[in-house]
Design an enzyme around this catalytic site. Structure first.
Site, short mmCIF file in Angstrom:
data_model
loop_
_atom_site.label_atom_id
_atom_site.label_comp_id
_atom_site.label_asym_id
_atom_site.label_seq_id
_atom_site.Cartn_x
_atom_site.Cartn_y
_atom_site.Cartn_z
N ASP A 133 1.02 -1.75 -0.16
CA ASP A 133 0.11 0.15 0.01
C ASP A 133 0.53 1.24 -0.12
OD1 ASP A 133 -2.01 1.91 0.71
OD2 ASP A 133 -3.34 0.95 1.48
N LYS A 179 1.02 3.08 6.01
CA LYS A 179 -0.19 1.78 6.21
C LYS A 179 0.10 0.68 6.37
CE LYS A 179 -4.47 4.57 5.21
NZ LYS A 179 -5.92 4.43 4.23
N VAL A 235 0.24 -1.37 -6.85
CA VAL A 235 0.52 -2.80 -7.84
C VAL A 235 -0.85 -2.02 -8.71
CG1 VAL A 235 -0.20 -4.77 -7.93
CG2 VAL A 235 0.15 -3.94 -5.77
N CYS A 294 -21.82 21.45 -20.85
CA CYS A 294 -22.87 22.81 -21.17
C CYS A 294 -23.33 22.65 -19.52
CB CYS A 294 -23.26 22.31 -22.26
SG CYS A 294 -25.49 20.99 -22.27
#
Length: 1114
Positions: free
Chosen positions: A551, A575, A599, A679
């Site tokens: 991570d 982490k 990853v 728009c």
């Protein structure tokens, strides 16, 4: 009368149940004086107020409740330290901690929770799971109760008990209390180890709003429930149990339990196409939008033109179709003209509960597995029989004892006959329950603990529909294939895995220990999965197992509300490595490897085929679809089982992907998110979501995209003089016009930033409106004669700048601060004051507005143009050249001025002005278009694309995934696996079979699935013709097309492709030096002329046989 400091002053408490006289004493060591009246006294120095009620004392400063059960002497110095003053007292919610949960529960529920106290008995695996979840949620106070000592088995089910606790024979509740308390500084956690049995006076429970019993005999549960049910108001009672493969939750919230919001779903405003003037009047939704209503619900109308009488009124609906509904008589109203919106009006619901005693024979049960509709009642009977066995024998059935198992079967039959609606008998369940009752499955405790914890929060807040009244879950599919094993497999070995071993046997435990798992992501689900891995003994070093996880993220404060392995001192640490260290505290025997990589294709050098070849399975703990699809493709390519899960608020899902048995994650596609037309965002917002997205886009454009383009341009073109020369020679330089404009307008001091912000205000909120009204006056009509400005289009109203308007000031200050940041300009706090800003603003000259004759896009299908590729007029080119000449002449092209500092939007930092800008810009635009303004919380959720999250759902989903992990490890058959969807708010839990793998036919005798991969081994001189022949010879069919990525290697109908047949694969593919193989896409001729070519499985082409041997073991 004010006692002297240090003097003991008696205060009469009044009648206390069970006590003839009650007296409380306050020692005034620290106080200047005490004011007495009939009901309370206040200590002036700290404003502590003690409310004296009939049976207890509440200290408001820390919201503690002290029950007096004996005449005792209290001294202030002896009170436990109060919890931090936050939600319960100030009613302020720490958004930096609770932001994701606020979107699930809402502020009202959060505040109710922060005023509530909970009693939780039983610190086994289920009890500590519930404790974790409700403390993370943020209740006011929790009393943890238990009378047992720590033993070795606790290490395998309680993630807060350590080896030292067992060796030192600590009480379980004392061992876990401090660790539970660390989860949330706003929650006061205390402990109790007094006996709780049938002789206990239960009056002490009156101070709690919810009581939860785990590991309690049924007779005690019935007594406590009866007591709680009889109170006014009732104390909400929850009873939970896990025994081996079975678990149950029982809820009793009293006879009249009011729920403010049964579903928690956000109500959306829907535009109206038409309302008939009839009896009944029929409302039709605009653009085929579904209304999502149910008959007898009510809706509120506003902005209806013509039938104005409906505005501000509520009408009950009768659903006619997904797009229309009746609202009663509208024949007496004026005819409908155009426009209008409606919104569902939430009405409170009242639920009635019976006591446990009444519910035993006629239970209301939730059915989670529709393939086993009778299972809840069958488990109900079996677990009641187990309760009877315990009451009679004062023990649980012995592990592997056939005699005890048959006794339980007979007791189950007896109990079943007492039910109002007896279920068909399931003797196998009773026998499995008997054999495993002394054991524990930590994932089952996690799943049921998540469900039970959500019921606790419902009990305290009245948010979401409560469970009525029983929930049962079994894991018989986990142990069913293991029942033929010898009894020796299940007997205790005296280690932490004895509870698990009693359920699944020693051989299966060993397989878990040897497991090599790759977990992608280490957020909330990742932390919960690691906890389950630790308790199951997944990836032990001594067994050559391993858990590898990756991570790239760092820990933020908002993570602490769900990611329970992290603490405040971990903020801004990685982490993965932090979670690894915390997991090893739970189980030091594990081998964990923590990576900080994302990853993705860029890291395939790390997570290559060799890496995957060493794995047994992959676990996804990700929060986005793109990453999931990539990891799924790698898992399928490498023939590895994959477990996926996710949550959104109280909803969760799990998906089991097993090679050659199931479809994969990529086999199904969710519908794409509906994009807001360009728009609409630019000129015609209709709802608050449009203005928030517009503001977010403005932030991205001004403070991220443009500075990045600026930097990239000057990195490529380092000389301003060279750029000027090329522009003068009319040479096209992409981005030059925009970059030179930024350079020429670059501010050099704080006053310039204020000026830029003020001019932006005028552009966004005044000139834009004036230009639109110039291009499309209010009476503009379309070709069909209808008004241009009608729903959903809203005409804008220009906004005049007013410094006394807080929103105007907020926009200017936040925009100026952001300009200062990207241009590296310093400013002081003093310069942010309204007085200082007013002085600067008073000196700014705002150019007079002059309408432009330019086309405004109204086609909703037109995409946003690329600003870098827009055509630049000759006049604009001349202006840009002049601006750059001026900058060079003024020496404004220094290296410092050719650099900007792009910002990355950070929603969770309230000091950085990012959300200030977005909230102010969105609200001002909403005002301009007469759209109801959103509060900052909603704006932050939409702008930051925040996924609502709560620990209860995370715990439940991780528990269910871990049950499936055990089946994958055991190599179970297809029918054993379950996918799951749940919504704890409703509540509903649905277990379903996994999707079986589909076989695609190429020829009568040739089939393939997503798991098939054909292999061809070549050599240096191997030609394309050799490749096609090798496929034909090996697999019985000749390819008619060969593709590598997006490169067409061989398509017979394309000119010159037949000549390629003689070229080598090396020359055609041009692989990198370290490339050992490529995956090619092949197609085959259809059997009938006119049909499309048939796709085949991927063909992995190895450049040499040696490379194939290394990978395939050939």
């Amino acid at each position: 009368m004010c006692p002297e400091p240090g003097e003991l002053h008696p205060v009469c408490v009044g009648v206390v149940p069970g006590v003839k006289e009650g007296r409380m004493w306050l020692r005034l060591d620290q106080y200047e004086g005490v004011t007495l009246n009939q009901s309370c006294f206040t200590t002036h120095c700290c404003s502590r107020t003690l409310i004296l009620n009939q049976s207890f004392v509440t200290t408001h400063c820390c919201s503690r409740t002290l029950t007096l059960t004996d005449p005792v002497l209290f001294r202030t110095g002896e009170f436990p330290p109060p919890p931090p003053k936050m939600a319960a007292d100030s009613m302020e919610i720490d958004d930096s901690l609770y932001s994701r949960q606020r979107y699930v529960l809402g502020d009202s529920a959060m505040q109710k929770m922060a005023q509530s106290s909970v009693f939780l008995s039983g610190m086994g695996g289920l009890g500590v799971e519930i404790a974790k979840n409700i403390v993370l949620a943020g209740v006011k106070a929790v009393t943890l109760h238990d009378t047992k000592k720590c033993d070795m088995r606790d290490l395998g089910c309680n993630f807060f008990i350590r080896q030292d606790d067992v060796l030192n024979h600590r009480n379980r509740v004392e061992a876990v209390r401090s660790r539970v308390a660390e989860l949330n500084p706003y929650v006061h956690v205390d402990s109790s180890s007094i006996p709780l049995d049938l002789s206990t006076d239960l009056c002490f429970l009156k101070r709690y709003q919810c009581v939860i019993l785990t590991e309690a005999w049924l007779s005690l549960q019935k007594k406590v429930d009866e007591f709680c049910h009889s109170q006014q108001p009732p104390i909400r009672f929850i009873g939970c149990d896990t025994y081996g493969i079975c678990a149950r939750v029982f809820c009793d919230f009293g006879e009249h339990f009011e729920v403010s919001d049964p579903t928690g779903e956000e109500t959306k405003e829907i535009f109206i196409q038409n309302i008939t003037q009839d009896d009944p009047g029929v409302v039709t939704c605009m653009d085929g939008r579904t209304h999502g209503l149910q008959t007898e619900q009510s809706v509120l109308f506003r902005e209806v033109n013509g039938m104005d009488q409906l505005n501000g009124t509520t009408r009950q609906v009768t659903v006619l179709s997904p797009y229309s509904f009746a609202i009663g008589d509208t024949s007496g109203l004026q005819s409908y003209a155009h426009g209008g919106l409606f919104r569902l009006v939430r009405t409170p619901s009242t639920y009635s509960f019976e006591t446990m005693e009444h519910q035993l024979c006629e239970p209301q049960v939730l059915t989670p597995d529709l393939s086993k509709p009778e299972a809840p009642l069958q488990i109900h009977a079996a677990m009641l029989a187990l309760d009877a066995f315990q009451e009679e024998h004062h023990r649980l059935p012995n592990i592997g004892c056939c005699q005890d198992a048959e006794v339980l079967v007979r007791l189950t039959e007896r109990v079943n006959h007492t039910l109002a609606k007896p279920a068909s008998l399931w003797p196998e369940l009773a026998r499995c329950l008997s054999r495993t009752a002394q054991g524990s499955l930590p994932p089952l405790a996690a799943a049921v603990g998540g469900v039970a914890s959500q019921e606790v929060l419902k009990a305290l807040t009245g948010k979401f529909a409560p469970l009525q009244q029983w929930f049962y879950l079994d894991a018989i599919e986990v142990v069913k294939p293991l029942q033929s094993l010898s009894t020796d497999e299940f007997i205790p070995r005296g280690d932490r895995y004895d509870g698990l071993r009693a359920c699944i046997g020693d051989s299966m435990c060993l397989e878990l220990h040897k497991l090599r798992v790759f977990m992608v992501g280490c957020g909330a689900i990742g932390c919960e999965m690691l906890k389950n891995f630790a308790l199951l003994g997944v990836g032990l070093a001594q067994n050559s197992g391993q858990v590898c996880m990756s991570d790239p993220d760092l820990i933020e404060k908002s993570n602490l509300n769900r990611q329970f392995l992290f603490r405040p001192h971990h903020i801004q640490k990685p982490k993965s490595s932090t979670a690894a260290d915390a997991t090893l505290e739970i189980n030091p025997e594990m081998q964990i490897e923590a990576h900080l990589n994302k990853v993705c294709p860029a890291t395939e050098g790390v997570y290559n085929d060799l890496f995957y070849s060493r794995l047994h399975l992959v676990v996804m703990a990700l929060d986005n679809v793109e990453a999931r699809r990539y990891v799924d493709s790698r898992s399928v390519s490498n023939q590895k089982a994959l477990l996926d899960s996710g949550t959104m608020g109280t909803k969760g899902h799990i998906e089991v992907i097993v090679p050659n048995l199931t479809e994969s994650y990529n086999s199904h596609r969710d519908p794409p998110e509906e994009e807001i037309p360009f728009c609409t965002l630019k000129s015609f917002p209709a709802v608050i979501e449009h203005t928030i997205q517009w503001a977010r886009d403005k932030f991205e454009s001004a403070f991220a995209h443009k500075p990045s383009i600026y930097n990239m341009f000057w990195e490529i073109h380092s000389s301003a003089e060279a750029v000027l020369l090329r522009m003068q020679q009319r040479e096209s330089l992409e981005g030059a016009f925009q970059v030179v404009k930024l350079l020429s307008r670059r501010p050099s001091q704080w006053e310039h930033c204020i000026t830029m912000a003020r001019l932006k205000f005028d552009k966004y909120f005044k000139r834009k409106a004036l230009q639109l009204l110039h291009s499309f006056p209010l009476d503009t009509r379309l070709k069909d004669g209808s008004l241009f400005w009608q729903s959903p289009k809203r005409p804008p109203s220009p906004i005049e700048f007013d410094l006394t308007d807080a929103l105007h000031f907020s926009f200017v200050i936040s925009a100026a601060r952001l300009y200062a940041e990207i241009y590296n300009i310093r400013y002081s706090e003093k310069e942010l004051s309204q007085q200082a800003v007013s002085r600067i603003l008073s000196e700014i000259t705002i150019p007079e507005y002059r309408p432009a004759e330019k086309r405004i896009e109204t086609d909703e299908n037109v995409k946003k143009p690329d600003q870098m590729k827009l055509t630049v007029s000759s006049e604009e080119e001349r202006d840009a050249i002049a601006q750059l000449e001026e900058a060079i002449a003024a020496d404004h092209v220094t290296p410092e001025r050719l650099r900007m500092s792009p910002l990355m939007f950070e929603k969770d930092d309230d000091t950085n002005a990012h959300m200030d800008f977005v909230a102010a810009a969105s609200s001002l635009r909403a005002r301009m278009y007469a759209i109801e303004v959103a509060d900052r919380l909603k704006t932050k959720r939409i702008a930051g694309k925040i996924i609502p999250a709560i620990a209860t759902a995370t715990a439940a989903v991780a528990g269910l995934v871990s049950l499936e992990l055990m089946k994958v490890t055991g190599g179970y058959r297809f029918e054993s696996f379950n996918n799951c969807f749940f919504n704890l708010a409703i509540p509903v839990v649905v277990l379903t079979e996994t999707a079986p793998v589909r076989k695609r036919q190429i020829r009568d005798d040739i089939y393939f699935s997503i798991w098939d991969r054909w292999v061809v081994c070549g050599h240096q001189d191997f030609t394309l013709s050799n490749f096609i022949a090798a496929v034909r010879d090996k697999y019985g069919i000749e390819p008619t097309m060969v593709v590598y990525g997006v490169k067409m290697l061989y398509v017979p109908v394309m000119p010159g492709h037949h000549k390629r047949l003689k070229l080598t694969m090396q020359k055609l593919i041009k692989p990198s030096v370290d490339r050992r193989y490529v995956d090619l896409t092949v197609s085959f001729a259809p059997e009938s002329d006119g049909d499309e070519d048939l796709p085949g499985p991927p063909v992995r082409y190895y450049f040499t046989r040696d490379e194939a041997s290394d990978t395939l073991g050939l």
